[in-house]
Design an enzyme around this catalytic site. Structure first.
Site, PDB file in Angstrom:
ATOM      1  N   TRP A 185       0.843  -1.193   0.000  1.00  9.59           N
ATOM      2  CA  TRP A 185       0.000   0.000   0.000  1.00  9.59           C
ATOM      3  C   TRP A 185       0.878   1.243   0.000  1.00  9.59           C
ATOM      4  O   TRP A 185       2.046   1.205   0.387  1.00  9.59           O
ATOM      5  CB  TRP A 185      -0.938  -0.010   1.209  1.00  9.59           C
ATOM      6  CG  TRP A 185      -0.247  -0.035   2.545  1.00  9.59           C
ATOM      7  CD1 TRP A 185       0.095  -1.134   3.270  1.00  9.59           C
ATOM      8  CD2 TRP A 185       0.197   1.099   3.305  1.00  9.59           C
ATOM      9  NE1 TRP A 185       0.723  -0.772   4.434  1.00  9.59           N
ATOM     10  CE2 TRP A 185       0.800   0.591   4.491  1.00  9.59           C
ATOM     11  CE3 TRP A 185       0.155   2.473   3.119  1.00  9.59           C
ATOM     12  CZ2 TRP A 185       1.338   1.421   5.478  1.00  9.59           C
ATOM     13  CZ3 TRP A 185       0.700   3.313   4.097  1.00  9.59           C
ATOM     14  CH2 TRP A 185       1.277   2.785   5.254  1.00  9.59           C
TER      15      TRP A 185
ATOM     16  N   GLU B 200       7.383   6.653  14.361  1.00  9.98           N
ATOM     17  CA  GLU B 200       7.577   6.181  12.985  1.00  9.98           C
ATOM     18  C   GLU B 200       8.523   7.095  12.210  1.00  9.98           C
ATOM     19  O   GLU B 200       9.299   6.632  11.368  1.00  9.98           O
ATOM     20  CB  GLU B 200       6.231   6.096  12.263  1.00  9.98           C
ATOM     21  CG  GLU B 200       5.213   5.158  12.899  1.00  9.98           C
ATOM     22  CD  GLU B 200       5.624   3.694  12.815  1.00  9.98           C
ATOM     23  OE1 GLU B 200       6.523   3.369  12.024  1.00  9.98           O
ATOM     24  OE2 GLU B 200       5.033   2.879  13.548  1.00  9.98           O
TER      25      GLU B 200
ATOM     26  N   GLU C 289       8.424   0.881   6.946  1.00  9.80           N
ATOM     27  CA  GLU C 289       8.332   1.802   8.084  1.00  9.80           C
ATOM     28  C   GLU C 289       8.240   3.252   7.611  1.00  9.80           C
ATOM     29  O   GLU C 289       7.554   4.075   8.216  1.00  9.80           O
ATOM     30  CB  GLU C 289       9.543   1.617   9.004  1.00  9.80           C
ATOM     31  CG  GLU C 289       9.613   0.268   9.700  1.00  9.80           C
ATOM     32  CD  GLU C 289       8.582   0.120  10.807  1.00  9.80           C
ATOM     33  OE1 GLU C 289       7.896   1.115  11.127  1.00  9.80           O
ATOM     34  OE2 GLU C 289       8.433  -0.992  11.337  1.00  9.80           O
TER      35      GLU C 289
ATOM     36  N   HIS D 224       4.761   4.348   6.991  1.00  4.48           N
ATOM     37  CA  HIS D 224       3.985   4.609   8.200  1.00  4.48           C
ATOM     38  C   HIS D 224       4.102   6.082   8.610  1.00  4.48           C
ATOM     39  O   HIS D 224       3.097   6.752   8.886  1.00  4.48           O
ATOM     40  CB  HIS D 224       4.478   3.730   9.355  1.00  4.48           C
ATOM     41  CG  HIS D 224       4.348   2.269   9.095  1.00  4.48           C
ATOM     42  ND1 HIS D 224       4.915   1.308   9.907  1.00  4.48           N
ATOM     43  CD2 HIS D 224       3.720   1.590   8.101  1.00  4.48           C
ATOM     44  CE1 HIS D 224       4.635   0.107   9.449  1.00  4.48           C
ATOM     45  NE2 HIS D 224       3.922   0.244   8.336  1.00  4.48           N
TER      46      HIS D 224
ATOM     47  N   GLU E 207       8.591  -4.090  17.933  1.00  3.11           N
ATOM     48  CA  GLU E 207       7.605  -4.215  16.857  1.00  3.11           C
ATOM     49  C   GLU E 207       6.260  -4.702  17.410  1.00  3.11           C
ATOM     50  O   GLU E 207       5.201  -4.270  16.949  1.00  3.11           O
ATOM     51  CB  GLU E 207       8.104  -5.176  15.769  1.00  3.11           C
ATOM     52  CG  GLU E 207       9.305  -4.671  14.977  1.00  3.11           C
ATOM     53  CD  GLU E 207       8.950  -3.529  14.032  1.00  3.11           C
ATOM     54  OE1 GLU E 207       7.769  -3.370  13.674  1.00  3.11           O
ATOM     55  OE2 GLU E 207       9.862  -2.774  13.662  1.00  3.11           O
TER      56      GLU E 207
ATOM     57  N   THR F 289       4.605  -1.635  19.068  1.00  2.00           N
ATOM     58  CA  THR F 289       3.975  -0.703  18.128  1.00  2.00           C
ATOM     59  C   THR F 289       2.728  -1.326  17.501  1.00  2.00           C
ATOM     60  O   THR F 289       1.768  -0.609  17.192  1.00  2.00           O
ATOM     61  CB  THR F 289       4.968  -0.269  17.031  1.00  2.00           C
ATOM     62  OG1 THR F 289       5.568  -1.428  16.429  1.00  2.00           O
ATOM     63  CG2 THR F 289       6.070   0.607  17.607  1.00  2.00           C
TER      64      THR F 289
ATOM     65  N   ASP G 209       1.272  -4.251   9.446  1.00  7.83           N
ATOM     66  CA  ASP G 209       2.677  -4.265   9.030  1.00  7.83           C
ATOM     67  C   ASP G 209       3.586  -4.576  10.213  1.00  7.83           C
ATOM     68  O   ASP G 209       4.527  -5.369  10.114  1.00  7.83           O
ATOM     69  CB  ASP G 209       3.067  -2.911   8.437  1.00  7.83           C
ATOM     70  CG  ASP G 209       2.575  -2.721   7.014  1.00  7.83           C
ATOM     71  OD1 ASP G 209       2.034  -3.684   6.431  1.00  7.83           O
ATOM     72  OD2 ASP G 209       2.725  -1.601   6.481  1.00  7.83           O
ATOM     73  N   GLU G 210       3.322  -3.922  11.346  1.00  7.91           N
ATOM     74  CA  GLU G 210       4.164  -4.126  12.526  1.00  7.91           C
ATOM     75  C   GLU G 210       4.096  -5.590  12.994  1.00  7.91           C
ATOM     76  O   GLU G 210       5.072  -6.142  13.486  1.00  7.91           O
ATOM     77  CB  GLU G 210       3.733  -3.198  13.658  1.00  7.91           C
ATOM     78  CG  GLU G 210       3.721  -1.706  13.327  1.00  7.91           C
ATOM     79  CD  GLU G 210       5.111  -1.130  13.070  1.00  7.91           C
ATOM     80  OE1 GLU G 210       6.065  -1.898  12.811  1.00  7.91           O
ATOM     81  OE2 GLU G 210       5.238   0.105  13.121  1.00  7.91           O
TER      82      GLU G 210
ATOM     83  N   HIS H  24       6.423  -7.560  10.909  1.00  5.60           N
ATOM     84  CA  HIS H  24       7.805  -7.269  11.306  1.00  5.60           C
ATOM     85  C   HIS H  24       8.160  -8.010  12.592  1.00  5.60           C
ATOM     86  O   HIS H  24       9.256  -8.572  12.728  1.00  5.60           O
ATOM     87  CB  HIS H  24       7.981  -5.759  11.503  1.00  5.60           C
ATOM     88  CG  HIS H  24       7.707  -4.952  10.278  1.00  5.60           C
ATOM     89  ND1 HIS H  24       7.510  -3.587  10.308  1.00  5.60           N
ATOM     90  CD2 HIS H  24       7.570  -5.312   8.975  1.00  5.60           C
ATOM     91  CE1 HIS H  24       7.274  -3.150   9.079  1.00  5.60           C
ATOM     92  NE2 HIS H  24       7.316  -4.190   8.257  1.00  5.60           N
TER      93      HIS H  24
END
Length: 369
Positions: free
Chosen positions: A81, A126, A164, A167, A199, A202, A231-232, A235
């Site tokens: 995205w 971020e 990242e 973000h 991670e 967050t 996403d986090e 990760h």
């Protein structure tokens, strides 16, 4: 000549510009507090390369494993995205762009000041991306030596950095359009333990801001925070897989690293945030986040327990005596954290209510702590 949209962040007035150059992207106002040389205490010797050179071979031997188990956790470029997916489209005619920003501001108008304090703090975390990439790229045995290395450790770091970076770009621009405008000793054992924890933290924080945005009537912001949280989570899975593998190939070394990081306490990357006004900014931001249930000491203990379970630390075998002592310390830490927090909560109930603190992030409006 193409018209572009010039946005005032204080009201909803719009003016067309005859220049092709767009407004520079907004930047966060994070500054690091100055270091005084006057009457400063002598600096303590700082560890840098604490990992023995022979341990680098551990990471060299894991490159094929990392290619098969860590790199697949990256999204293909075509599936990634972009911030523009969630933001008003500046390519639209002026009136349509204007309508989209008005709708954004109407949604965010229902969000309280406390929420924006937390969201700005998340954005600052971020936005500190260059610091994170620099830290990862100092770790012995896994750094990107050329900026284009084909080592799986280097490939992961570059792609992780790109994710990242989106973000910070997305949160910063959303805040801008709303008008309401953070030591690992060069040791990858310590570095990967830290990132596993950070991670997940967050992920928890962004997940809770997504929930609060949805409850406050802003489904777009809820989707933004939820997407970042997802996403986090990927990760976290990657970094925790690496530590899990280190526990298999070097159980005592990895166990000592986990214990070392927990004794130092996992501090969020934004702990050095400073706005030029409040020297206790991170402390005050954390207090608001805790009061709103975005990130609390219970979350800290939950994360520790989740990692202990994932890494099966209580059942870890093949440890030296020092490794077993580290194992006992880590596995017994979460209950101690919870007990200390319970005592702190009881003391807080007996204290007078805290005075409010002004946050420059929300135009110096006061928030009760």
């Amino acid at each position: 000549m193409q018209l572009t949209h010039c946005l005032s962040t204080k009201n909803l007035s719009w003016t067309p510009s005859v220049h092709r150059q767009r407004l520079p992207p907004p930047t966060s106002t994070v500054r690091f507090s100055p270091i005084s040389a006057v009457a400063a205490a002598p600096p303590k010797p700082q560890k840098t390369h604490s990992m023995p050179p022979e341990k680098q071979e551990v990471f060299k031997s894991l490159e094929n494993w990392a290619t098969k188990n860590v790199l697949p956790l990256l999204k293909p470029v075509k599936e990634c995205w972009q911030p523009q997916t969630f933001l008003p489209d500046p390519a639209l005619p002026l009136e349509e762009f204007n309508d989209q920003v008005k709708a954004l501001r109407e949604r965010t108008a229902e969000l309280g000041d406390e929420y924006f304090v937390v969201l700005v703090g998340d954005m600052i975390t971020e936005e500190a991306l260059p610091t994170y990439q620099t830290m990862i790229n100092t770790l012995d045995g896994v750094r990107d030596e050329t900026g284009a290395s084909l080592s799986p450790w280097a490939v992961w770091t570059r792609a992780w950095t790109a994710e990242e970076n989106r973000h910070g770009d997305l949160l910063r621009t959303y805040l801008y359009l709303s008008g309401r405008d953070p030591g690992t000793e060069n040791n990858p054992y310590l570095g990967f333990v830290y990132t596993s924890f950070q991670e997940r933290a967050t992920f928890v924080s962004h997940g809770n801001t997504a929930r609060l945005a949805k409850e406050s009537g802003d489904p777009v912001l809820a989707r933004i925070c939820g997407t970042i949280a997802a996403d986090e989570k990927r990760h976290e899975l990657a970094y925790s897989k690496i530590v899990e593998k280190l526990l298999q190939v070097d159980p005592t070394g990895a166990m000592l690293a986990i214990s070392d990081m927990m004794k130092k306490k996992i501090t969020m990357p934004a702990h050095l945030m400073f706005d030029g006004e409040d020297p206790r900014l991170f402390e005050h931001f954390s207090a608001v986040a805790q009061r709103m249930g975005v990130y609390t000491p219970d979350d800290y203990a939950d994360i520790l327990e989740a990692l202990i379970q994932r890494w099966r630390l209580e059942k870890l075998e093949g440890l030296t005596g020092e490794g077993r002592r580290a194992q006992d310390y880590v596995c017994g830490l979460a209950p101690r954290i919870r007990k200390l927090q319970e005592r702190a909560d009881e003391r807080a109930k007996k204290m007078e209510p805290h005075q409010g603190v002004k946050f420059s992030w929300i135009f110096n409006r006061e928030i009760s702590l």
